[in-house]
Design a protein around this motif. Structure first.
Motif, mmCIF file in Angstrom:
data_model
loop_
_atom_site.group_PDB
_atom_site.id
_atom_site.type_symbol
_atom_site.label_atom_id
_atom_site.label_comp_id
_atom_site.label_asym_id
_atom_site.label_seq_id
_atom_site.Cartn_x
_atom_site.Cartn_y
_atom_site.Cartn_z
ATOM 1 N N ALA A 22 0.835 -1.205 0.000
ATOM 2 C CA ALA A 22 0.000 0.000 0.000
ATOM 3 C C ALA A 22 0.867 1.251 0.000
ATOM 4 C CB ALA A 22 -0.916 -0.008 1.224
ATOM 5 N N GLU A 23 1.908 1.246 0.791
ATOM 6 C CA GLU A 23 2.816 2.401 0.829
ATOM 7 C C GLU A 23 3.543 2.569 -0.497
ATOM 8 O OE1 GLU A 23 6.462 4.204 3.577
ATOM 9 O OE2 GLU A 23 5.465 2.344 4.155
ATOM 10 N N GLU A 24 3.933 1.449 -1.090
ATOM 11 C CA GLU A 24 4.606 1.511 -2.390
ATOM 12 C C GLU A 24 3.687 2.093 -3.454
ATOM 13 O OE1 GLU A 24 5.772 -2.522 -3.035
ATOM 14 O OE2 GLU A 24 7.703 -2.293 -1.999
ATOM 15 N N LEU A 25 2.419 1.672 -3.472
ATOM 16 C CA LEU A 25 1.471 2.193 -4.458
ATOM 17 C C LEU A 25 1.214 3.684 -4.239
ATOM 18 C CD1 LEU A 25 -1.117 -0.745 -4.561
ATOM 19 C CD2 LEU A 25 0.452 -0.058 -6.397
ATOM 20 N N THR A 26 1.072 4.091 -2.985
ATOM 21 C CA THR A 26 0.876 5.511 -2.689
ATOM 22 C C THR A 26 2.041 6.334 -3.214
ATOM 23 O OG1 THR A 26 -0.480 5.106 -0.722
ATOM 24 C CG2 THR A 26 0.683 7.199 -0.825
ATOM 25 N N ASN A 27 3.252 5.860 -2.981
ATOM 26 C CA ASN A 27 4.438 6.599 -3.431
ATOM 27 C C ASN A 27 4.602 6.559 -4.944
ATOM 28 O OD1 ASN A 27 5.106 7.190 -0.760
ATOM 29 N ND2 ASN A 27 6.410 5.395 -0.533
ATOM 30 N N ARG A 28 4.309 5.413 -5.544
ATOM 31 C CA ARG A 28 4.508 5.260 -6.988
ATOM 32 C C ARG A 28 3.624 6.212 -7.790
ATOM 33 N NH1 ARG A 28 3.025 -0.487 -9.214
ATOM 34 N NH2 ARG A 28 4.537 -1.008 -7.584
ATOM 35 N N TYR A 29 2.392 6.423 -7.316
ATOM 36 C CA TYR A 29 1.441 7.244 -8.065
ATOM 37 C C TYR A 29 1.204 8.616 -7.427
ATOM 38 C CZ TYR A 29 0.480 2.809 -10.389
ATOM 39 O OH TYR A 29 0.606 1.638 -11.097
ATOM 40 N N ALA A 30 2.130 9.040 -6.599
ATOM 41 C CA ALA A 30 1.955 10.295 -5.857
ATOM 42 C C ALA A 30 1.814 11.509 -6.756
ATOM 43 C CB ALA A 30 3.123 10.490 -4.895
ATOM 44 N N ASP A 31 2.441 11.473 -7.922
ATOM 45 C CA ASP A 31 2.438 12.645 -8.801
ATOM 46 C C ASP A 31 1.285 12.654 -9.800
ATOM 47 O OD1 ASP A 31 4.745 13.594 -7.575
ATOM 48 O OD2 ASP A 31 6.071 12.530 -8.967
ATOM 49 N N ARG A 156 -9.429 14.201 3.538
ATOM 50 C CA ARG A 156 -8.749 14.637 4.760
ATOM 51 C C ARG A 156 -9.443 15.830 5.396
ATOM 52 N NH1 ARG A 156 -3.451 14.426 1.434
ATOM 53 N NH2 ARG A 156 -2.878 12.217 1.552
ATOM 54 N N TYR A 157 -10.043 16.685 4.606
ATOM 55 C CA TYR A 157 -10.627 17.896 5.180
ATOM 56 C C TYR A 157 -11.857 17.612 6.047
ATOM 57 C CZ TYR A 157 -14.822 18.726 2.259
ATOM 58 O OH TYR A 157 -16.060 18.656 1.672
ATOM 59 N N HIS A 158 -12.360 16.380 5.992
ATOM 60 C CA HIS A 158 -13.455 15.997 6.876
ATOM 61 C C HIS A 158 -12.998 15.906 8.327
ATOM 62 C CE1 HIS A 158 -16.010 13.982 3.471
ATOM 63 N NE2 HIS A 158 -16.003 15.301 3.410
ATOM 64 N N GLY A 159 -11.690 15.829 8.540
ATOM 65 C CA GLY A 159 -11.146 15.865 9.889
ATOM 66 C C GLY A 159 -11.225 14.539 10.622
ATOM 67 N N GLY A 160 -10.941 14.582 11.923
ATOM 68 C CA GLY A 160 -10.956 13.374 12.729
ATOM 69 C C GLY A 160 -9.922 12.376 12.247
ATOM 70 N N GLU A 161 -10.317 11.107 12.227
ATOM 71 C CA GLU A 161 -9.405 10.053 11.808
ATOM 72 C C GLU A 161 -9.076 10.122 10.316
ATOM 73 O OE1 GLU A 161 -10.787 6.255 13.032
ATOM 74 O OE2 GLU A 161 -10.900 6.776 15.148
ATOM 75 N N ARG A 162 -9.786 10.952 9.586
ATOM 76 C CA ARG A 162 -9.543 11.070 8.145
ATOM 77 C C ARG A 162 -8.432 12.067 7.816
ATOM 78 N NH1 ARG A 162 -15.451 10.332 5.357
ATOM 79 N NH2 ARG A 162 -16.308 8.917 6.916
ATOM 80 N N GLY A 163 -7.959 12.774 8.835
ATOM 81 C CA GLY A 163 -7.005 13.856 8.592
ATOM 82 C C GLY A 163 -5.661 13.437 8.034
ATOM 83 N N ALA A 164 -5.296 12.165 8.183
ATOM 84 C CA ALA A 164 -3.986 11.716 7.708
ATOM 85 C C ALA A 164 -4.098 10.572 6.707
ATOM 86 C CB ALA A 164 -3.129 11.292 8.900
ATOM 87 N N LEU A 165 -5.207 10.503 6.004
ATOM 88 C CA LEU A 165 -5.432 9.394 5.075
ATOM 89 C C LEU A 165 -4.413 9.365 3.941
ATOM 90 C CD1 LEU A 165 -9.303 9.386 4.526
ATOM 91 C CD2 LEU A 165 -7.941 7.563 5.559
ATOM 92 N N PRO A 166 -3.866 8.191 3.613
ATOM 93 C CA PRO A 166 -3.037 8.040 2.416
ATOM 94 C C PRO A 166 -3.929 7.730 1.220
ATOM 95 C CG PRO A 166 -3.081 5.978 3.588
ATOM 96 C CD PRO A 166 -3.919 6.955 4.407
#
Length: 254
Positions: A22-31, A156-166
């Motif tokens: 999951a982290e690899e996919l997030t980084n691979r398509y970040a741009d 993320r702008y919904h706040g709470g636990e969503r504030g740091a969503l990848p």
């Protein structure tokens, strides 16, 4: 590998691998922009093994419009809890037709579970966690069988636990949750809807800005948080479909 701090144990190997991927996919398509990222997930990475979950709520049209342009036949899972506003059901039907979506699945709770645990229909009042569990969490678990990943509209702008969503996260059942709109703002949503002539949910003009089940959804006053009308007056802030099984067990469910 870092263990699961909440449970005090190390994640099993399959979860460790899923988190790394999951982290690899997030980084691979970040741009990539939102459309290109979604296209990569639907057409390449999880082709034929991905679904979209949609509440057909206040902001749902934006993500549904994106997906309809990529693949209008993608399975769209709609949790019909039996407690929704009639306006939501009619909005679902109208938007499905307008966007040309061909596989919208209305997922309903197990009647036996409802009859057993909510005989008088007011479980939402006495035990809202259990109500969400039998009407949303369990039905979605069944509906996701056969899929490797699912797309959500969380931001993320919904706040709470969503504030740091990848953009991509691993779930504890070994699937991948795709969050293409994490960085969008309320202004982005409104601008996109206007640009593509997407109709608003009919309850928005009445002050309902985050729309779920009728008994647990209230109007939002000017200046309040977008989700302030959900489970008003309670500590509960999420229906639970995004919570881990461990979190459910800590509150005595599952």
């Amino acid at each position: 590998m870092k263990g699961n701090e909440d449970a005090g144990v190390v994640d099993p190997p399959h979860m460790q691998r899923a988190r790394i991927r999951a982290e690899e996919l997030t980084n691979r398509y970040a741009d990539l922009d939102t459309f290109a990222f979604l296209e990569a997930m639907i057409v390449e990475t999880f082709c034929g093994r991905i679904a979209l979950t949609s509440s057909f709520g206040a902001e749902a049209a934006v993500l549904l419009h994106h997906v309809a342009q990529i693949d209008p036949a993608i399975p769209v899972l709609f949790l019909d809890t039996g407690k929704l506003f009639g306006e939501t059901l009619r909005y679902r039907d109208a938007l499905t037709k307008q966007l040309g979506l061909t596989d919208v699945r209305s997922i309903k709770p197990d009647p036996a579970r409802v009859d057993s645990l909510d005989t008088d229909g007011v479980l939402w009042y006495g035990n809202p966690e259990m109500c969400c569990y039998i009407r949303k969490v369990e039905p979605l678990q069944r509906a996701l069988e056969g899929f490797e990943s699912w797309i959500t509209g969380r931001k993320r702008y919904h706040g709470g636990e969503r504030g740091a969503l990848p953009r991509v996260e691993a779930t504890d059942d070994g699937r991948y949750r795709i969050n293409p709109l994490v960085s969008w703002t309320r202004e982005d949503i409104e601008a996109y809807r206007e640009r593509h002539a997407l109709p608003p949910h009919p309850l928005e003009e009445q002050g309902f800005l985050s729309i779920g089940c009728m008994p647990c959804t209230d109007r939002v006053a000017p200046g309040e948080d977008l989700r302030a009308g959900r489970w008003r007056g309670q500590a509960k802030t999420e229906c639970g479909i995004h919570l881990s099984a461990k979190r459910w067990r800590t509150i005595g469910i599952d």
